[in-house]
Design a protein around this motif. Structure first.
Motif, PDB file in Angstrom:
ATOM      1  N   GLN A  46       0.840  -1.191   0.000  1.00  0.00           N
ATOM      2  CA  GLN A  46       0.000   0.000   0.000  1.00  0.00           C
ATOM      3  C   GLN A  46       0.877   1.244   0.000  1.00  0.00           C
ATOM      4  OE1 GLN A  46      -2.707   1.348  -1.123  1.00  0.00           O
ATOM      5  NE2 GLN A  46      -3.972  -0.050   0.071  1.00  0.00           N
ATOM      6  N   VAL A  47       0.389   2.301  -0.640  1.00  0.00           N
ATOM      7  CA  VAL A  47       1.131   3.555  -0.736  1.00  0.00           C
ATOM      8  C   VAL A  47       0.322   4.667  -0.104  1.00  0.00           C
ATOM      9  CG1 VAL A  47       1.997   5.293  -2.351  1.00  0.00           C
ATOM     10  CG2 VAL A  47       2.410   2.872  -2.803  1.00  0.00           C
ATOM     11  N   GLN A  48       0.992   5.513   0.646  1.00  0.00           N
ATOM     12  CA  GLN A  48       0.355   6.687   1.221  1.00  0.00           C
ATOM     13  C   GLN A  48       0.977   7.938   0.595  1.00  0.00           C
ATOM     14  OE1 GLN A  48       1.773   4.290   3.579  1.00  0.00           O
ATOM     15  NE2 GLN A  48      -0.169   3.232   3.247  1.00  0.00           N
ATOM     16  N   LEU A  49       0.129   8.897   0.283  1.00  0.00           N
ATOM     17  CA  LEU A  49       0.580  10.186  -0.244  1.00  0.00           C
ATOM     18  C   LEU A  49       0.263  11.259   0.785  1.00  0.00           C
ATOM     19  CD1 LEU A  49      -0.739   9.966  -3.925  1.00  0.00           C
ATOM     20  CD2 LEU A  49       1.506   9.316  -3.056  1.00  0.00           C
ATOM     21  N   VAL A  50       1.277  12.018   1.168  1.00  0.00           N
ATOM     22  CA  VAL A  50       1.090  13.056   2.172  1.00  0.00           C
ATOM     23  C   VAL A  50       1.495  14.392   1.567  1.00  0.00           C
ATOM     24  CG1 VAL A  50       1.737  13.901   4.445  1.00  0.00           C
ATOM     25  CG2 VAL A  50       1.503  11.431   4.030  1.00  0.00           C
ATOM     26  N   GLU A  51       0.501  15.298   1.489  1.00  0.00           N
ATOM     27  CA  GLU A  51       0.759  16.622   0.933  1.00  0.00           C
ATOM     28  C   GLU A  51       1.132  17.602   2.032  1.00  0.00           C
ATOM     29  OE1 GLU A  51      -2.977  15.434  -1.754  1.00  0.00           O
ATOM     30  OE2 GLU A  51      -2.602  15.419   0.416  1.00  0.00           O
ATOM     31  N   SER A  52       1.849  18.645   1.653  1.00  0.00           N
ATOM     32  CA  SER A  52       2.179  19.711   2.588  1.00  0.00           C
ATOM     33  C   SER A  52       2.412  20.996   1.801  1.00  0.00           C
ATOM     34  CB  SER A  52       3.413  19.356   3.411  1.00  0.00           C
ATOM     35  OG  SER A  52       4.532  19.167   2.564  1.00  0.00           O
ATOM     36  N   GLY A  53       2.319  22.116   2.520  1.00  0.00           N
ATOM     37  CA  GLY A  53       2.681  23.394   1.920  1.00  0.00           C
ATOM     38  C   GLY A  53       1.528  24.275   1.504  1.00  0.00           C
ATOM     39  N   GLY A  54       0.308  23.846   1.684  1.00  0.00           N
ATOM     40  CA  GLY A  54      -0.814  24.696   1.331  1.00  0.00           C
ATOM     41  C   GLY A  54      -0.930  25.876   2.275  1.00  0.00           C
ATOM     42  N   GLY A  55      -1.801  26.825   1.943  1.00  0.00           N
ATOM     43  CA  GLY A  55      -1.998  27.974   2.811  1.00  0.00           C
ATOM     44  C   GLY A  55      -2.710  29.099   2.098  1.00  0.00           C
ATOM     45  N   VAL A  56      -2.584  30.276   2.682  1.00  0.00           N
ATOM     46  CA  VAL A  56      -3.223  31.476   2.136  1.00  0.00           C
ATOM     47  C   VAL A  56      -2.152  32.387   1.555  1.00  0.00           C
ATOM     48  CG1 VAL A  56      -4.665  33.469   2.635  1.00  0.00           C
ATOM     49  CG2 VAL A  56      -5.055  31.309   3.858  1.00  0.00           C
ATOM     50  N   VAL A  57      -2.402  32.887   0.367  1.00  0.00           N
ATOM     51  CA  VAL A  57      -1.443  33.760  -0.301  1.00  0.00           C
ATOM     52  C   VAL A  57      -2.208  34.848  -1.043  1.00  0.00           C
ATOM     53  CG1 VAL A  57      -1.368  32.307  -2.365  1.00  0.00           C
ATOM     54  CG2 VAL A  57       0.580  33.788  -1.828  1.00  0.00           C
ATOM     55  N   GLN A  58      -1.603  35.992  -1.175  1.00  0.00           N
ATOM     56  CA  GLN A  58      -2.239  37.098  -1.878  1.00  0.00           C
ATOM     57  C   GLN A  58      -2.145  36.897  -3.392  1.00  0.00           C
ATOM     58  OE1 GLN A  58      -0.464  40.753  -0.511  1.00  0.00           O
ATOM     59  NE2 GLN A  58      -1.739  40.810   1.321  1.00  0.00           N
ATOM     60  N   PRO A  59      -3.057  37.490  -4.131  1.00  0.00           N
ATOM     61  CA  PRO A  59      -2.970  37.414  -5.601  1.00  0.00           C
ATOM     62  C   PRO A  59      -1.618  37.920  -6.090  1.00  0.00           C
ATOM     63  CG  PRO A  59      -5.096  38.280  -4.949  1.00  0.00           C
ATOM     64  CD  PRO A  59      -4.282  38.188  -3.693  1.00  0.00           C
ATOM     65  N   GLY A  60      -1.062  37.191  -7.049  1.00  0.00           N
ATOM     66  CA  GLY A  60       0.261  37.523  -7.545  1.00  0.00           C
ATOM     67  C   GLY A  60       1.378  36.853  -6.789  1.00  0.00           C
ATOM     68  N   GLY A  61       1.045  36.234  -5.676  1.00  0.00           N
ATOM     69  CA  GLY A  61       2.060  35.594  -4.851  1.00  0.00           C
ATOM     70  C   GLY A  61       2.415  34.197  -5.331  1.00  0.00           C
ATOM     71  N   SER A  62       3.304  33.551  -4.571  1.00  0.00           N
ATOM     72  CA  SER A  62       3.788  32.223  -4.914  1.00  0.00           C
ATOM     73  C   SER A  62       3.626  31.276  -3.740  1.00  0.00           C
ATOM     74  CB  SER A  62       5.271  32.286  -5.309  1.00  0.00           C
ATOM     75  OG  SER A  62       5.469  33.101  -6.447  1.00  0.00           O
TER      76      SER A  62
END
Length: 120
Positions: free
Chosen positions: A1-17
């Protein structure tokens, strides 16, 4: 079995990265393509970008020139660098992977999703 764990999401202003990551763990013969889909409220899930083990990439027209997908095969990790973000990029971003298990059967895996919100 494989697990995928995401990270790094959040809130950013338009034009941001923002950069989001997804690490795959578990026992599998090989992980072939990896990628990102997203789903905004009231909309269907859509492909954002994917990348093969050899590095061939594919992008949705809406993100071409702004987003870059990459992967580290040694770490079974895929990244999505998102630049020039727009409010319409707001969505839950899901990592996915296509792998071959030890019985040489193709398997499809999904992460739990990470929220990306673009707002001023």
């Amino acid at each position: 079995q494989v697990q995928l764990v995401e990270s790094g999401g959040g809130v950013v202003q338009p034009g941001g990265s923002l950069r989001i990551s997804c690490a795959a763990s578990g026992s599998i013969f090989s992980i072939n393509s990896m990628g990102w889909h997203r789903q905004a409220p009231g909309k269907e899930r859509e492909l954002v970008a994917d990348i093969t083990r050899g590095g061939n990439t594919n992008y949705a027209d809406s993100v071409k020139g702004r987003f870059t997908i990459s992967r580290d095969n040694a770490k079974n990790t895929v990244y999505l660098q998102m630049n020039s973000l727009k409010p319409e990029d707001t969505a839950v971003y899901y990592c996915n992977a296509v792998g071959t298990d030890w019985a040489l059967i193709t398997r499809y895996y999904w992460g739990q999703g990470t929220q990306v919100t673009v707002s001023s």
